[in-house]
Design a protein around this motif. Structure first.
Motif, PDB file in Angstrom:
ATOM      1  N   THR A   1       0.831  -1.204   0.000  1.00  0.00           N
ATOM      2  CA  THR A   1       0.000   0.000   0.000  1.00  0.00           C
ATOM      3  C   THR A   1       0.866   1.255   0.000  1.00  0.00           C
ATOM      4  O   THR A   1       0.599   2.220  -0.731  1.00  0.00           O
ATOM      5  N   LEU A   2       1.921   1.242   0.819  1.00  0.00           N
ATOM      6  CA  LEU A   2       2.856   2.373   0.858  1.00  0.00           C
ATOM      7  C   LEU A   2       3.543   2.544  -0.490  1.00  0.00           C
ATOM      8  O   LEU A   2       3.623   3.663  -1.030  1.00  0.00           O
ATOM      9  N   VAL A   3       4.044   1.458  -1.048  1.00  0.00           N
ATOM     10  CA  VAL A   3       4.751   1.516  -2.327  1.00  0.00           C
ATOM     11  C   VAL A   3       3.835   2.002  -3.436  1.00  0.00           C
ATOM     12  O   VAL A   3       4.251   2.785  -4.303  1.00  0.00           O
TER      13      VAL A   3
ATOM     14  N   GLY B   1       2.777   6.119  -7.337  1.00  0.00           N
ATOM     15  CA  GLY B   1       1.856   7.073  -7.948  1.00  0.00           C
ATOM     16  C   GLY B   1       2.443   8.472  -7.965  1.00  0.00           C
ATOM     17  O   GLY B   1       2.286   9.209  -8.945  1.00  0.00           O
ATOM     18  N   ARG B   2       3.146   8.821  -6.894  1.00  0.00           N
ATOM     19  CA  ARG B   2       3.766  10.146  -6.830  1.00  0.00           C
ATOM     20  C   ARG B   2       4.913  10.252  -7.837  1.00  0.00           C
ATOM     21  O   ARG B   2       5.078  11.277  -8.513  1.00  0.00           O
TER      22      ARG B   2
ATOM     23  N   SER C   1       8.259  -5.137  -4.448  1.00  0.00           N
ATOM     24  CA  SER C   1       7.047  -4.328  -4.499  1.00  0.00           C
ATOM     25  C   SER C   1       7.179  -3.187  -5.499  1.00  0.00           C
ATOM     26  O   SER C   1       6.262  -2.921  -6.295  1.00  0.00           O
ATOM     27  N   PHE C   2       8.315  -2.511  -5.502  1.00  0.00           N
ATOM     28  CA  PHE C   2       8.522  -1.426  -6.466  1.00  0.00           C
ATOM     29  C   PHE C   2       8.646  -1.967  -7.889  1.00  0.00           C
ATOM     30  O   PHE C   2       8.319  -1.264  -8.854  1.00  0.00           O
ATOM     31  N   ARG C   3       9.120  -3.213  -8.018  1.00  0.00           N
ATOM     32  CA  ARG C   3       9.259  -3.813  -9.330  1.00  0.00           C
ATOM     33  C   ARG C   3       7.898  -3.914 -10.033  1.00  0.00           C
ATOM     34  O   ARG C   3       7.823  -3.865 -11.260  1.00  0.00           O
ATOM     35  N   ARG C   4       6.824  -4.039  -9.265  1.00  0.00           N
ATOM     36  CA  ARG C   4       5.481  -4.109  -9.850  1.00  0.00           C
ATOM     37  C   ARG C   4       5.155  -2.854 -10.658  1.00  0.00           C
ATOM     38  O   ARG C   4       4.322  -2.857 -11.564  1.00  0.00           O
ATOM     39  N   HIS C   5       5.818  -1.745 -10.305  1.00  0.00           N
ATOM     40  CA  HIS C   5       5.596  -0.456 -10.976  1.00  0.00           C
ATOM     41  C   HIS C   5       6.739  -0.098 -11.916  1.00  0.00           C
ATOM     42  O   HIS C   5       6.808   1.034 -12.406  1.00  0.00           O
ATOM     43  N   GLY C   6       7.645  -1.041 -12.134  1.00  0.00           N
ATOM     44  CA  GLY C   6       8.765  -0.773 -13.015  1.00  0.00           C
ATOM     45  C   GLY C   6       9.794   0.165 -12.428  1.00  0.00           C
ATOM     46  O   GLY C   6      10.525   0.832 -13.179  1.00  0.00           O
TER      47      GLY C   6
END
Length: 370
Positions: A39-41, A46-47, A99-104
């Motif tokens: 949730t934090l990531v 998004g930011r 977790s950050f990898r999910r957003h590239g």
């Protein structure tokens, strides 16, 4: 800067530091909570997608190591804390990477001790490294190096670390996330408290009853968050204090939590380091006239205004300046060794030998503190 402007500044910040506490990421029995971390990531990603650069200061290494080691609660002794951090840091770093990898997005781990911020050479090196990571599109994930930090070189909590990092990287805003949704004028668990939407001056914090973490996992609690927020705001950085559960809103319109209004001007890197990061090694006691000259008129400190000396320091060290009530009023770089000063204090410059007439603390090396 009014409240809407403070929140707008946080929402529009191009470079910001986000700090999350142990209690928002871990539990005493299960260790790291993957859902909370995701949730934090998601909020940070998004930011970043809106062209902001984000530095994450994350607690949780010790908490993440509690369950794997079969411990029942956060250890109190330093050596077991270091062992838990050694195990938990790997889990925490891997969880963030995945977790950050999910957003590239790529992450880089940066472990710091207080020495890395207190010593000027280390401070500049950390500054260069973090700036380069941001330029490369990496999200730096910072934590205190609990595995090797001793009581003498600890930050004490990651809230203070986050405030120091915010100035170090030239952040436009600081967001402090925890298990509490805002600042209250008392303990919200006891009822009959008022939520504070904005803090515009440090004087408004007088008399507030804030305490330590209720989860048993963190080291800071609300007191450390208020102190960190005040430090950053005094240095010219707007701050938002909010719940980690509201991370998406905090990283979006910033219309949650408590906003801390920033001072009108930002301290230079050197003056911020001197006032808030450097470790003082002594104290100079000032009379009322010297306090007025140093604090209100921003003058250099002369031997005539000193009434006492504490500590073992050398010329070039950082010392605290205290008033007759022993309240800290300023911090500066002293120009004399501790052994030289007792024979000089109380004398005007004209009564001293020519080589002794220099300022004890020059105005350029002195930072008044609120």
């Amino acid at each position: 800067m009014t409240e809407p402007n403070t929140r707008a500044a946080v929402a529009a910040a191009r470079r910001l530091v986000v700090k999350v506490g142990s209690s928002a990421l871990t539990t005493a029995h299960d260790g790291l909570d993957a859902d909370r971390l995701d949730t934090l990531v998601d909020g940070i990603a998004g930011r970043v997608s809106r062209d902001s650069q984000v530095v994450l200061v994350s607690s949780g290494a010790i908490g993440a190591g509690i369950a794997p080691l079969g411990l029942r609660a956060r250890p109190r002794d330093l050596v077991t804390q270091q062992a838990a951090a050694s195990v938990g840091q790997l889990s925490l770093a891997h969880a963030y990477s995945e977790s950050f990898r999910r957003h590239g997005l790529r992450v880089g781990q940066v472990l710091l001790t207080a020495d890395d911020v207190v010593r000027r050479a280390h401070y500049r090196n950390a500054q260069r490294t973090l700036s380069r990571l941001l330029m490369l599109g990496v999200v730096p994930v910072i934590n205190e190096n609990d595995t090797v930090a001793t009581e003498e070189i600890r930050f004490g909590d990651n809230d203070r670390l986050a405030a120091l990092v915010a100035h170090l990287v030239g952040a436009d805003a600081l967001i402090l996330l925890s298990d509490v949704d805002a600042l209250y004028d008392g303990d919200p668990r006891q009822g009959a408290t008022r939520r504070i939407s904005e803090v515009t001056a440090e004087s408004e914090l007088a008399g507030l009853r804030v305490g330590k973490s209720s989860s048993g996992l963190g080291t800071g609690g609300m007191l450390s968050k208020v102190s960190a927020a005040s430090t950053a705001a005094a240095a010219g950085i707007p701050v938002l204090l909010a719940a980690a559960a509201h991370a998406e809103d905090a990283l979006g319109a910033a219309e949650v939590g408590t906003a801390f209004q920033a001072a009108k001007s930002r301290l230079s890197a050197r003056r911020f380091w001197l006032g808030y990061a450097a470790g003082p090694v002594g104290r100079l006691h000032l009379d009322d006239g010297a306090v007025a000259a140093v604090v209100r008129r921003r003058r250099s400190l002369l031997a005539a205004g000193i009434t006492g000396v504490e500590g073992e320091f050398e010329a070039g060290d950082v010392v605290d300046l205290v008033d007759p009530a022993e309240q800290l009023v300023a911090r500066g770089v002293v120009a004399f060794d501790a052994v030289e000063l007792p024979s000089l204090i109380g004398y005007s410059s004209r009564d001293l030998a020519p080589e002794q007439r220099r300022e004890v603390v020059h105005a350029d090396d002195l930072v008044p503190l609120r």
